[in-house]
Scaffold this motif. Sequence first.
Motif, PDB file in Angstrom:
ATOM      1  N   VAL A  67      -8.681 -37.147-105.274  1.00 24.68           N
ATOM      2  CA  VAL A  67      -7.857 -37.843-106.264  1.00 24.68           C
ATOM      3  C   VAL A  67      -6.507 -37.143-106.395  1.00 24.68           C
ATOM      4  O   VAL A  67      -6.440 -35.962-106.679  1.00 24.68           O
ATOM      5  CB  VAL A  67      -8.552 -37.879-107.649  1.00 24.68           C
ATOM      6  N   SER A  68      -5.430 -37.871-106.149  1.00 22.61           N
ATOM      7  CA  SER A  68      -4.091 -37.334-106.337  1.00 22.61           C
ATOM      8  C   SER A  68      -3.208 -38.520-106.681  1.00 22.61           C
ATOM      9  O   SER A  68      -3.534 -39.659-106.358  1.00 22.61           O
ATOM     10  CB  SER A  68      -3.594 -36.675-105.049  1.00 22.61           C
ATOM     11  N   SER A  69      -2.135 -38.278-107.372  1.00 18.81           N
ATOM     12  CA  SER A  69      -1.244 -39.406-107.657  1.00 18.81           C
ATOM     13  C   SER A  69       0.185 -38.950-107.436  1.00 18.81           C
ATOM     14  O   SER A  69       1.034 -39.111-108.283  1.00 18.81           O
ATOM     15  CB  SER A  69      -1.451 -39.894-109.091  1.00 18.81           C
ATOM     16  N   ARG A  70       0.388 -38.350-106.281  1.00 21.66           N
ATOM     17  CA  ARG A  70       1.716 -37.825-105.992  1.00 21.66           C
ATOM     18  C   ARG A  70       2.587 -38.886-105.330  1.00 21.66           C
ATOM     19  O   ARG A  70       2.123 -39.669-104.512  1.00 21.66           O
ATOM     20  CB  ARG A  70       1.608 -36.619-105.075  1.00 21.66           C
ATOM     21  N   ARG A  71       3.881 -38.836-105.689  1.00 22.82           N
ATOM     22  CA  ARG A  71       4.865 -39.721-105.070  1.00 22.82           C
ATOM     23  C   ARG A  71       5.734 -38.843-104.168  1.00 22.82           C
ATOM     24  O   ARG A  71       6.566 -38.069-104.652  1.00 22.82           O
ATOM     25  CB  ARG A  71       5.684 -40.430-106.144  1.00 22.82           C
ATOM     26  N   VAL A  72       5.440 -38.924-102.870  1.00 15.22           N
ATOM     27  CA  VAL A  72       5.968 -37.943-101.914  1.00 15.22           C
ATOM     28  C   VAL A  72       7.088 -38.537-101.063  1.00 15.22           C
ATOM     29  O   VAL A  72       6.916 -39.625-100.494  1.00 15.22           O
ATOM     30  CB  VAL A  72       4.832 -37.462-100.967  1.00 15.22           C
ATOM     31  N   LEU A  73       8.199 -37.818-100.956  1.00 15.74           N
ATOM     32  CA  LEU A  73       9.208 -38.156 -99.943  1.00 15.74           C
ATOM     33  C   LEU A  73       8.989 -37.225 -98.754  1.00 15.74           C
ATOM     34  O   LEU A  73       8.996 -36.001 -98.923  1.00 15.74           O
ATOM     35  CB  LEU A  73      10.632 -37.954-100.473  1.00 15.74           C
ATOM     36  N   VAL A  74       8.784 -37.806 -97.563  1.00 20.33           N
ATOM     37  CA  VAL A  74       8.666 -36.988 -96.350  1.00 20.33           C
ATOM     38  C   VAL A  74       9.955 -37.178 -95.546  1.00 20.33           C
ATOM     39  O   VAL A  74      10.211 -38.274 -95.038  1.00 20.33           O
ATOM     40  CB  VAL A  74       7.441 -37.389 -95.501  1.00 20.33           C
ATOM     41  N   THR A  75      10.767 -36.121 -95.456  1.00 22.58           N
ATOM     42  CA  THR A  75      11.947 -36.214 -94.586  1.00 22.58           C
ATOM     43  C   THR A  75      11.484 -35.945 -93.158  1.00 22.58           C
ATOM     44  O   THR A  75      10.594 -35.124 -92.936  1.00 22.58           O
ATOM     45  CB  THR A  75      13.032 -35.187 -94.969  1.00 22.58           C
ATOM     46  N   GLY A  76      12.046 -36.676 -92.203  1.00 24.42           N
ATOM     47  CA  GLY A  76      11.595 -36.511 -90.816  1.00 24.42           C
ATOM     48  C   GLY A  76      10.179 -37.017 -90.621  1.00 24.42           C
ATOM     49  O   GLY A  76       9.471 -36.599 -89.707  1.00 24.42           O
ATOM     50  N   GLY A  77       9.780 -37.966 -91.470  1.00 16.92           N
ATOM     51  CA  GLY A  77       8.396 -38.467 -91.449  1.00 16.92           C
ATOM     52  C   GLY A  77       8.038 -39.295 -90.225  1.00 16.92           C
ATOM     53  O   GLY A  77       6.867 -39.555 -89.978  1.00 16.92           O
ATOM     54  N   ALA A  78       9.059 -39.704 -89.435  1.00 10.71           N
ATOM     55  CA  ALA A  78       8.762 -40.465 -88.218  1.00 10.71           C
ATOM     56  C   ALA A  78       8.523 -39.550 -87.026  1.00 10.71           C
ATOM     57  O   ALA A  78       8.235 -40.015 -85.921  1.00 10.71           O
ATOM     58  CB  ALA A  78       9.916 -41.423 -87.910  1.00 10.71           C
ATOM     59  N   GLY A  79       8.640 -38.234 -87.251  1.00  9.13           N
ATOM     60  CA  GLY A  79       8.434 -37.278 -86.167  1.00  9.13           C
ATOM     61  C   GLY A  79       6.954 -36.982 -85.948  1.00  9.13           C
ATOM     62  O   GLY A  79       6.073 -37.601 -86.550  1.00  9.13           O
ATOM     63  N   PHE A  80       6.710 -36.037 -85.096  1.00  2.00           N
ATOM     64  CA  PHE A  80       5.344 -35.681 -84.690  1.00  2.00           C
ATOM     65  C   PHE A  80       4.507 -35.185 -85.876  1.00  2.00           C
ATOM     66  O   PHE A  80       3.452 -35.753 -86.197  1.00  2.00           O
ATOM     67  CB  PHE A  80       5.463 -34.623 -83.582  1.00  2.00           C
ATOM     68  N   VAL A  81       4.981 -34.146 -86.552  1.00  2.32           N
ATOM     69  CA  VAL A  81       4.224 -33.581 -87.674  1.00  2.32           C
ATOM     70  C   VAL A  81       4.140 -34.595 -88.808  1.00  2.32           C
ATOM     71  O   VAL A  81       3.076 -34.806 -89.405  1.00  2.32           O
ATOM     72  CB  VAL A  81       4.892 -32.262 -88.160  1.00  2.32           C
ATOM     73  N   GLY A  82       5.261 -35.272 -89.088  1.00  3.31           N
ATOM     74  CA  GLY A  82       5.309 -36.239 -90.181  1.00  3.31           C
ATOM     75  C   GLY A  82       4.331 -37.386 -89.976  1.00  3.31           C
ATOM     76  O   GLY A  82       3.605 -37.776 -90.906  1.00  3.31           O
ATOM     77  N   SER A  83       4.277 -37.928 -88.770  1.00  3.37           N
ATOM     78  CA  SER A  83       3.381 -39.073 -88.512  1.00  3.37           C
ATOM     79  C   SER A  83       1.921 -38.667 -88.720  1.00  3.37           C
ATOM     80  O   SER A  83       1.133 -39.416 -89.311  1.00  3.37           O
ATOM     81  CB  SER A  83       3.564 -39.582 -87.072  1.00  3.37           C
ATOM     82  N   ASN A  84       1.563 -37.489 -88.228  1.00  8.23           N
ATOM     83  CA  ASN A  84       0.180 -37.021 -88.410  1.00  8.23           C
ATOM     84  C   ASN A  84      -0.117 -36.711 -89.867  1.00  8.23           C
ATOM     85  O   ASN A  84      -1.209 -37.015 -90.371  1.00  8.23           O
ATOM     86  CB  ASN A  84      -0.081 -35.787 -87.535  1.00  8.23           C
ATOM     87  N   LEU A  85       0.860 -36.129 -90.572  1.00  7.20           N
ATOM     88  CA  LEU A  85       0.669 -35.826 -91.999  1.00  7.20           C
ATOM     89  C   LEU A  85       0.474 -37.120 -92.796  1.00  7.20           C
ATOM     90  O   LEU A  85      -0.441 -37.217 -93.626  1.00  7.20           O
ATOM     91  CB  LEU A  85       1.885 -35.061 -92.544  1.00  7.20           C
ATOM     92  N   ILE A  86       1.314 -38.119 -92.530  1.00  8.19           N
ATOM     93  CA  ILE A  86       1.259 -39.367 -93.297  1.00  8.19           C
ATOM     94  C   ILE A  86      -0.074 -40.087 -93.055  1.00  8.19           C
ATOM     95  O   ILE A  86      -0.675 -40.645 -93.979  1.00  8.19           O
ATOM     96  CB  ILE A  86       2.494 -40.240 -92.967  1.00  8.19           C
TER      97      ILE A  86
END
Length: 318
Positions: A6-25
């Motif tokens: 359970v989390s309710s965070r509103r997260v901005l991922v900069t560089g989210g289309a990159g390798f680490v970002g895509s896997n994190l998302i």
Amino acid sequence: MAEKHVSSRRVLVTGGAGFVGSNLIQNLARQGGYDVSVIDDESLGSPDAIRPFVNRYEKGDIRDKALLKEVLSDRDTVVHLAADTRVMDSIADPGHNFEVNVVGTFGLLQEARKANISRFINASTGGAIIGEAEPPVHEEMPARPLAPYGASKLAAEGYCSAFEGAYGLSIASLRFSNIYGPLSFHKGSVVAHFFKRILKGLPLTIYGDGCQTRDYLFVGDQAEGIRRAIDSSACGVYQLGSGQPTSLNELVALMREIVGTGFPVDVIHDDFRAGEIMHTWCDISKATSTIGFSAPTSLRKGLVSTWNWFRDNRGHFN
Ligand SMILES: NC(=O)c1ccc[n+]([C@@H]2O[C@H](COP(=O)([O-])OP(=O)(O)OC[C@H]3O[C@@H](n4cnc5c(N)ncnc54)[C@H](O)[C@@H]3O)[C@@H](O)[C@H]2O)c1
């Protein structure tokens, strides 16, 4: 039945289309409870793998203050991954690297502060910051970067520490080791580069004798570590790696075994390159005890998953 996170965070991922970002998302979507926005200029990444998992996607530069202000307005958390990520490119063009990694991070911290962001995760690097030192690399070692990329990440860490000290922002800088895994078609890092060459039937070049060691961390373990850091209140610097050294020769031998006889693996040796570190691997005990980080995926298992992804997605990079 596994307990639902359970989390309710509103997260901005900069560089989210990159390798680490895509896997994190993808990891955050699986866990549930994270509302994700992304800003990425697509200079290297592609949003294909994340579109279904993000509420808002902005193609843009982190140095665009107006855009930053806008995307931060409904966020409480930032994961800052956008960067000029290639060591050799930073040697060729240190000015651009400084603009994106230092000026870009400083501008983002300024806007994060104005937007009252309550948690900020900064992507940093271990080996490239510490330089040549007796491994295992750990957080208390003096820094001596050997290339502009490492210097820019050290400067960014410095500003993160200052914004925590002077303005009370809750910031953790995560020093990643060599990350490998699926969705890395655009990466020049060794595992991605070698698998692409093997698929094309091209030889692999090893600079030096292949005895240089690195710490290879599977991206799935890294993504879970970043997620835990988001939900913790730990500040300061943390090494995220496998905690194990692997030589290039060992890596190639394992790759050869995994790809099988259908894909011949030829190796060429060339001179060792300036700016490259001979041995680096890291001590992960601080991240383990403080944010609950672990690296349970064996190199073999991680490489099998990575190879399967490269083989099945050849269309992405041919
Ligand atoms: N992958 C690794 O092994 C590794 C190791 C240590 C540190 N890191 C750090 O982790 C972070 C993520 O790395 P990655 O492997 O996903 O790299 P990546 O290159 O795949 O992702 C970076 C993303 O940032 C975007 N970007 C670049 N400049 C931008 C700008 N000015 N504005 C907006 N977007 C921009 C790119 O398009 C790309 O999608 C980086 O900060 C990198 O330095 C990665």
